[in-house]
Design an enzyme around this catalytic site. Structure first.
Site, PDB file in Angstrom:
ATOM      1  CG  ASN A   9      -1.719   1.232   1.405  1.00  0.00           C
ATOM      2  OD1 ASN A   9      -1.774   2.073   0.495  1.00  0.00           O
ATOM      3  ND2 ASN A   9      -2.375   1.373   2.548  1.00  0.00           N
ATOM      4  CE  LYS A  11      -0.148   3.246   4.796  1.00  0.00           C
ATOM      5  NZ  LYS A  11      -0.051   3.333   6.238  1.00  0.00           N
ATOM      6  CG  HIS A  96      -5.780   1.898   5.251  1.00  0.00           C
ATOM      7  ND1 HIS A  96      -5.338   2.825   6.168  1.00  0.00           N
ATOM      8  CD2 HIS A  96      -4.779   1.011   5.075  1.00  0.00           C
ATOM      9  CE1 HIS A  96      -4.090   2.494   6.522  1.00  0.00           C
ATOM     10  NE2 HIS A  96      -3.727   1.411   5.872  1.00  0.00           N
ATOM     11  CD  GLU A  98      -2.950   5.460   6.775  1.00  0.00           C
ATOM     12  OE1 GLU A  98      -2.944   5.488   5.540  1.00  0.00           O
ATOM     13  OE2 GLU A  98      -2.014   4.968   7.451  1.00  0.00           O
ATOM     14  CD  GLU A 168      -3.323  -2.325   7.388  1.00  0.00           C
ATOM     15  OE1 GLU A 168      -2.297  -2.605   6.762  1.00  0.00           O
ATOM     16  OE2 GLU A 168      -3.885  -1.229   7.292  1.00  0.00           O
ATOM     17  N   GLY A 174       2.679   2.540  10.804  1.00  0.00           N
ATOM     18  CA  GLY A 174       3.606   3.650  10.621  1.00  0.00           C
ATOM     19  C   GLY A 174       4.299   4.078  11.905  1.00  0.00           C
ATOM     20  CB  SER A 214       5.469  -1.597  11.880  1.00  0.00           C
ATOM     21  OG  SER A 214       5.047  -0.264  12.163  1.00  0.00           O
TER      22      SER A 214
END
Ligand code: 13P
Length: 253
Positions: A9, A11, A96, A98, A168, A174, A214
């Protein structure tokens, strides 16, 4: 035996030129990709069409990072399933964390997108995962269960066979903090059991459940060796060909 599915991904990184360079670099080592692994790159929308052309005939698959729940219309800034398909996109990341956090996507909206993708021949990679405060309160399982039930609502068994779930944990994205292999395995096992309850064990046994948060070359092998971890959704480490390929190689049976 479930396939191992490793998706990158990207992003909001990589313009068109950078995207083509990264895919060229990955393709130089394409023949080294283990036969049990499916590798997917998920660039920004602007790079999909050109990468779709570059990847024709390749074993590396193309995915998008989001998609509209509508077919078409006056929805400024949105991208439809048909547009994704016209760029040779096969997979689409939906829900996701985010998108949940910054764009206020709910389980209900994500469910509409999942259905739209499946109805139109795209394979969704649907993300679930708890936040740090939820893990600390010991409510990881109910939070993830609610998300899984919500995003899969109304799907038939044959839909689940084309769906990937990505677990996730938000606190691991991150941050450099990875869930331990055991923490991840526990949640993956719980998700598979829930899918068996919602459908049956033959559906649950075939479901690919990726871990994300990560993932990097140093921790990929141990995570991927867990019985219910069938792949990885990789952010930062997928932005360089070498790192991404090392994670892919860690998925070798
Ligand atoms: P990182 O690998 O950078 O933690 O990102 C994980 C992720 O969000 C993949 O979708």
């Amino acid at each position: 035996m479930r396939r191992t599915v490793i998706a990158g991904n990207w992003k909001m990184y990589k313009d068109v030129l950078e995207s083509t360079q990264l895919v060229e670099d990955i393709r130089k080592q394409e023949s080294s990709i283990p036969s049990n692994v499916t590798a997917i790159v998920c660039p920004p929308f602007t790079s999909l069409a050109i990468l779709g052309n570059m990847l024709k005939g390749s074993t590396i698959k193309l995915g998008a990072q989001n998609m509209s729940e509508h077919d078409e219309g006056a929805y400024t800034g949105e991208v439809s399933w048909k547009m994704l398909k016209s760029a040779n996109t096969e997979y689409v990341i939906l829900g996701h964390s985010e998108r949940r956090q910054y764009f206020k996507e709910t389980n209900e909206l994500i469910n509409l997108k999942v259905k739209k993708a499946l109805d139109n021949g795209l394979k969704p990679i649907v993300c679930v995962g708890e936040r740090l405060n939820e893990r600390e309160q010991g409510i990881t399982d109910p939070i993830v269960k609610t998300q899984v039930k919500g995003v899969l609502a109304g799907l038939k068994s044959q839909d689940i066979e084309r769906t990937i779930i990505a677990y996730e944990p938000v606190w691991a994205i991150g941050t450099g903090k990875t869930a331990t292999p055991q923490q991840a395995q526990d949640v993956h096992k719980m998700i598979r059991k829930l899918v068996a309850q919602l459908y049956d064990w033959s559906v649950a046994d075939r479901l690919v459940i990726q871990y994300g948060g990560s993932v990097k070359p140093e921790n990929a092998r141990e995570l991927l060796s867990q019985p219910d971890i069938d792949g990885a959704l990789v952010g930062g480490a997928s932005l360089k060909a070498d790192g991404f390929l090392q994670v892919i190689h860690a998925g070798k049976n």
